[in-house]
Enzyme design. Structure first.
Site, PDB file in Angstrom:
ATOM      1  N   CYS A  11       0.867  -1.170   0.000  1.00  0.00           N
ATOM      2  CA  CYS A  11       0.000   0.000   0.000  1.00  0.00           C
ATOM      3  C   CYS A  11       0.908   1.225   0.000  1.00  0.00           C
ATOM      4  O   CYS A  11       2.123   1.093   0.086  1.00  0.00           O
ATOM      5  CB  CYS A  11      -0.996   0.001   1.159  1.00  0.00           C
ATOM      6  SG  CYS A  11      -0.314   0.174   2.799  1.00  0.00           S
ATOM      7  N   CYS A  85      -2.320   1.398  -4.256  1.00  0.00           N
ATOM      8  CA  CYS A  85      -1.058   2.063  -4.614  1.00  0.00           C
ATOM      9  C   CYS A  85      -0.925   2.249  -6.117  1.00  0.00           C
ATOM     10  O   CYS A  85       0.151   2.604  -6.609  1.00  0.00           O
ATOM     11  CB  CYS A  85       0.142   1.327  -4.047  1.00  0.00           C
ATOM     12  SG  CYS A  85       0.272  -0.379  -4.564  1.00  0.00           S
ATOM     13  N   CYS A  89       3.661  -0.745  -8.394  1.00  0.00           N
ATOM     14  CA  CYS A  89       4.237  -2.066  -8.191  1.00  0.00           C
ATOM     15  C   CYS A  89       4.789  -2.594  -9.516  1.00  0.00           C
ATOM     16  O   CYS A  89       4.057  -2.693 -10.500  1.00  0.00           O
ATOM     17  CB  CYS A  89       3.159  -3.012  -7.656  1.00  0.00           C
ATOM     18  SG  CYS A  89       3.785  -4.554  -7.015  1.00  0.00           S
TER      19      CYS A  89
END
Length: 137
Positions: A11, A85, A89
């Protein structure tokens, strides 16, 4: 002996949702799963409301430390669970990516964090059933 699966929870601040998810997975799956958590912009400390909400269910995350998301953490994980998020990633072929849509506990009191904690537990229980069911260790 088969290799145990590894899960990375991500997150933004690595101070609430991902810390609670990592704690739930460790608590519920024990050593059947390798657990990591990280954030794209880690906070200085874990959210006190998350610490209190987890303490209420007997899990102590007060010593947890927010960590920065690294390419290596993603590369070394079988499952990457993101929680708000966005696209921060890194994506690697052969990895499983899950997006858990959960309210952000940042700036909220423990009363608002409890339902988030409980939602995370349900999601973690489902994940365990998929990747490390009882008797798989």
């Amino acid at each position: 002996m088969p290799r145990k699966p590894s899960v990375l929870f991500v997150c933004v601040h690595n101070a609430g949702r991902s810390q609670m998810a990592a704690a739930w997975l460790t608590h519920l799956a024990g050593d059947r799963v390798e657990v990591r958590s990280a954030g794209s912009a880690p906070a200085g400390r874990v959210n006190p409301a998350a610490v209190e909400a987890m303490r209420e269910v007997g899990i102590d995350i007060s010593a947890a430390t927010p960590r920065i998301l690294t390419v290596d953490a993603v590369r070394e994980s079988d499952v990457c669970v993101t929680m708000g998020c966005g696209d921060t990633c890194p994506v690697f072929p052969g990895k499983r990516y899950l997006e858990w849509r959960l309210e952000d506990p940042a700036g909220q009191g423990v009363e608002a964090v409890r339902p988030i904690r409980d939602d995370i537990r349900r999601l973690v229980e489902g994940l365990i059933e998929e990747i490390a069911p009882e008797g798989s260790a």
